[in-house]
Design an enzyme around this catalytic site. Structure first.
Site, PDB file in Angstrom:
ATOM      1  N   LYS A  83     -33.611 -47.886   4.632  1.00 22.97           N
ATOM      2  CA  LYS A  83     -32.603 -48.719   5.468  1.00 22.97           C
ATOM      3  C   LYS A  83     -31.749 -49.509   4.757  1.00 22.97           C
ATOM      4  O   LYS A  83     -30.640 -49.800   5.289  1.00 22.97           O
ATOM      5  CB  LYS A  83     -33.211 -49.566   6.512  1.00 22.97           C
ATOM      6  CG  LYS A  83     -33.870 -50.952   5.982  1.00 22.97           C
ATOM      7  CD  LYS A  83     -34.541 -51.546   6.990  1.00 22.97           C
ATOM      8  CE  LYS A  83     -35.196 -52.911   6.355  1.00 22.97           C
ATOM      9  NZ  LYS A  83     -34.420 -53.784   5.758  1.00 22.97           N
ATOM     10  N   ASP A  84     -31.922 -49.818   3.506  1.00 23.39           N
ATOM     11  CA  ASP A  84     -30.806 -50.510   2.660  1.00 23.39           C
ATOM     12  C   ASP A  84     -30.103 -49.731   1.781  1.00 23.39           C
ATOM     13  O   ASP A  84     -29.305 -50.483   0.928  1.00 23.39           O
ATOM     14  CB  ASP A  84     -31.734 -51.642   1.721  1.00 23.39           C
ATOM     15  CG  ASP A  84     -32.404 -52.823   2.406  1.00 23.39           C
ATOM     16  OD1 ASP A  84     -32.225 -53.033   3.532  1.00 23.39           O
ATOM     17  OD2 ASP A  84     -33.579 -53.172   2.016  1.00 23.39           O
ATOM     18  N   ARG A 133     -27.127 -54.994  14.578  1.00 25.07           N
ATOM     19  CA  ARG A 133     -27.880 -54.113  15.307  1.00 25.07           C
ATOM     20  C   ARG A 133     -28.906 -54.814  16.487  1.00 25.07           C
ATOM     21  O   ARG A 133     -28.740 -54.783  17.572  1.00 25.07           O
ATOM     22  CB  ARG A 133     -28.904 -53.327  14.362  1.00 25.07           C
ATOM     23  CG  ARG A 133     -29.679 -52.331  15.404  1.00 25.07           C
ATOM     24  CD  ARG A 133     -30.744 -51.706  14.448  1.00 25.07           C
ATOM     25  NE  ARG A 133     -31.689 -52.475  13.581  1.00 25.07           N
ATOM     26  CZ  ARG A 133     -32.672 -53.228  14.052  1.00 25.07           C
ATOM     27  NH1 ARG A 133     -33.211 -52.688  15.013  1.00 25.07           N
ATOM     28  NH2 ARG A 133     -33.522 -54.045  13.403  1.00 25.07           N
ATOM     29  N   ARG A 134     -29.455 -56.014  15.821  1.00 31.80           N
ATOM     30  CA  ARG A 134     -30.372 -56.856  16.769  1.00 31.80           C
ATOM     31  C   ARG A 134     -29.392 -57.541  17.716  1.00 31.80           C
ATOM     32  O   ARG A 134     -29.952 -57.779  18.884  1.00 31.80           O
ATOM     33  CB  ARG A 134     -31.216 -57.642  15.882  1.00 31.80           C
ATOM     34  CG  ARG A 134     -32.217 -57.045  15.328  1.00 31.80           C
ATOM     35  CD  ARG A 134     -33.088 -57.693  14.197  1.00 31.80           C
ATOM     36  NE  ARG A 134     -34.347 -57.051  13.493  1.00 31.80           N
ATOM     37  CZ  ARG A 134     -34.522 -57.225  12.427  1.00 31.80           C
ATOM     38  NH1 ARG A 134     -34.335 -58.259  11.485  1.00 31.80           N
ATOM     39  NH2 ARG A 134     -35.611 -56.720  11.765  1.00 31.80           N
ATOM     40  N   ARG A 151     -30.183 -65.343   7.116  1.00 37.01           N
ATOM     41  CA  ARG A 151     -30.279 -64.209   6.155  1.00 37.01           C
ATOM     42  C   ARG A 151     -31.442 -65.103   5.124  1.00 37.01           C
ATOM     43  O   ARG A 151     -32.202 -65.900   5.372  1.00 37.01           O
ATOM     44  CB  ARG A 151     -29.137 -64.206   5.254  1.00 37.01           C
ATOM     45  CG  ARG A 151     -27.867 -63.590   5.970  1.00 37.01           C
ATOM     46  CD  ARG A 151     -27.899 -62.037   5.590  1.00 37.01           C
ATOM     47  NE  ARG A 151     -28.502 -61.611   4.381  1.00 37.01           N
ATOM     48  CZ  ARG A 151     -27.779 -61.738   3.463  1.00 37.01           C
ATOM     49  NH1 ARG A 151     -26.466 -62.269   3.331  1.00 37.01           N
ATOM     50  NH2 ARG A 151     -28.299 -61.328   2.280  1.00 37.01           N
ATOM     51  N   ARG A 157     -37.026 -66.757   5.819  1.00 33.49           N
ATOM     52  CA  ARG A 157     -36.730 -66.749   7.073  1.00 33.49           C
ATOM     53  C   ARG A 157     -37.779 -67.481   7.876  1.00 33.49           C
ATOM     54  O   ARG A 157     -37.597 -68.332   8.905  1.00 33.49           O
ATOM     55  CB  ARG A 157     -36.587 -65.427   7.790  1.00 33.49           C
ATOM     56  CG  ARG A 157     -35.443 -64.792   7.173  1.00 33.49           C
ATOM     57  CD  ARG A 157     -34.824 -63.654   8.040  1.00 33.49           C
ATOM     58  NE  ARG A 157     -34.094 -62.615   6.952  1.00 33.49           N
ATOM     59  CZ  ARG A 157     -33.759 -61.427   7.495  1.00 33.49           C
ATOM     60  NH1 ARG A 157     -33.556 -61.151   9.017  1.00 33.49           N
ATOM     61  NH2 ARG A 157     -33.006 -60.734   6.763  1.00 33.49           N
ATOM     62  N   CYS A 244     -20.940 -51.995   7.507  1.00 32.11           N
ATOM     63  CA  CYS A 244     -22.117 -52.877   7.552  1.00 32.11           C
ATOM     64  C   CYS A 244     -21.817 -53.654   8.981  1.00 32.11           C
ATOM     65  O   CYS A 244     -22.919 -54.181   9.262  1.00 32.11           O
ATOM     66  CB  CYS A 244     -22.280 -53.407   6.649  1.00 32.11           C
ATOM     67  SG  CYS A 244     -20.811 -54.698   6.098  1.00 32.11           S
TER      68      CYS A 244
END
Length: 311
Positions: A83-84, A133-134, A151, A157, A244
């Site tokens: 995904k990165d 996306r979220r 981030r 986090r 992005c």
């Protein structure tokens, strides 16, 4: 086949990335116990920068330094979360994916200190996430919640959550499992509630194209289902040419009988417009399936939607 005595593995230096490397080392040791491995950690620009990733050119900020170490011959193998890895452009010239490991959980998790579920959160609850996306999907399904920028790696986090910088977090289930913190999950969200990112839960092993010895060894770690799913998903994103700041989500799924499907969505940032596509491969190969789903969304206006978002 010549077998290397030592494989140097380059990776991001975060706790999660290092845990991912340990999985690779363990799986490699199980099939080639005579090979020594050495970890080459690097801190990427994406890890150092806590602002908008678009300012650094997007997801490539998490792979640029890793790619450079591989190409410079400072390492023999790179471990990436798929995904990165940007899919809107090819891998760096001279490198290739040697294997995709068996896929982990693709779902997102809600982390709430009081153990509440998403539908139980009060209006105004602050959700820590910087994922477009979220944010788009929460705006569509739970507009009463507030997203606050967050981030940093998962451990950081969680520290910010404990410090009160947010009331809850959205994190990847697979990531929390890799850092051995699944107990913080208050709810695992279904793919229908929170469609995952392209490449979720898959680790990719990248080598230099001319390093056939390393490729031959690590390719044995590959999982055929993960390879098909990653191929379909990455081709989908490549054809769509999202950036992005594009809220794009989707996942391919291989059934036991071998059938492959791909479900994908494109959102406006406010979640008010959602484009959907879902197709089964049938006789199509994975790359063709990815192309077909992307074209279906382009016919619905995905190009105009993506291009209208600043980046």
């Amino acid at each position: 086949m010549s077998v290397p005595e030592l494989i140097r593995i380059v990776t991001r230096s975060s706790p999660m990335a290092l845990a991912q490397v340990e999985r690779v080392r363990a799986e490699l040791a199980a099939i080639q116990p005579g090979i020594r491995t050495e970890v080459v950690p690097v801190t990427t620009s994406g890890d150092r920068w806590m602002g908008d990733l678009a300012m650094l050119g997007g997801k490539g900020a998490f792979t640029k330094e890793v790619d450079a170490a591989l190409l410079a011959g400072e390492a023999d193998l790179a471990v990436h979360c798929v995904k990165d890895v940007p899919a809107d452009r090819p891998l760096p010239v001279g490198t290739t994916f040697a294997a995709f490991l068996r896929r982990d959980d693709i779902r997102d998790a809600l982390v709430h200190p009081g153990g509440l579920r998403l539908d139980e959160l009060a209006a105004g609850t602050r959700i820590g996430t910087s994922s477009v996306r979220r944010i788009a999907q929460l705006a569509a399904s739970h507009p009463q919640l507030e997203c606050v920028p967050m981030r940093g790696n998962a451990n950081r986090r969680l520290e910010k959550l404990a410090a009160g910088e947010a009331d809850a977090l959205l994190l990847a289930v697979s990531g929390l499992e890799r850092i051995e913190r699944p107990e913080v999950i208050s709810e695992v969200l279904s793919e229908e509630t929170m469609c995952p990112p392209i490449g979720a839960g898959i680790l990719a092993l990248q080598c230099r194209e001319d390093d056939t010895a390393t490729i031959d060894v690590v390719s044995a770690l590959g999982d055929p289902a993960a390879h098909r799913e990653a191929t379909a998903e990455r081709m989908f994103l490549h054809v769509l040419q999202g950036h992005c700041n594009s809220p794009i989500a989707g996942y391919a799924r291989s059934e036991r009988g071998g059938d492959l499907s791909l479900r994908a969505k494109v959102f406006t940032p406010d979640g008010k417009t959602v484009l959907n596509a879902h197709e089964w491969a049938g006789p199509l190969d994975p790359a063709t399936l990815g192309t077909s789903v992307a074209v279906a969304l382009l016919r619905q206006g995905a190009r105009e939607l993506i291009d209208s978002i600043a980046h």
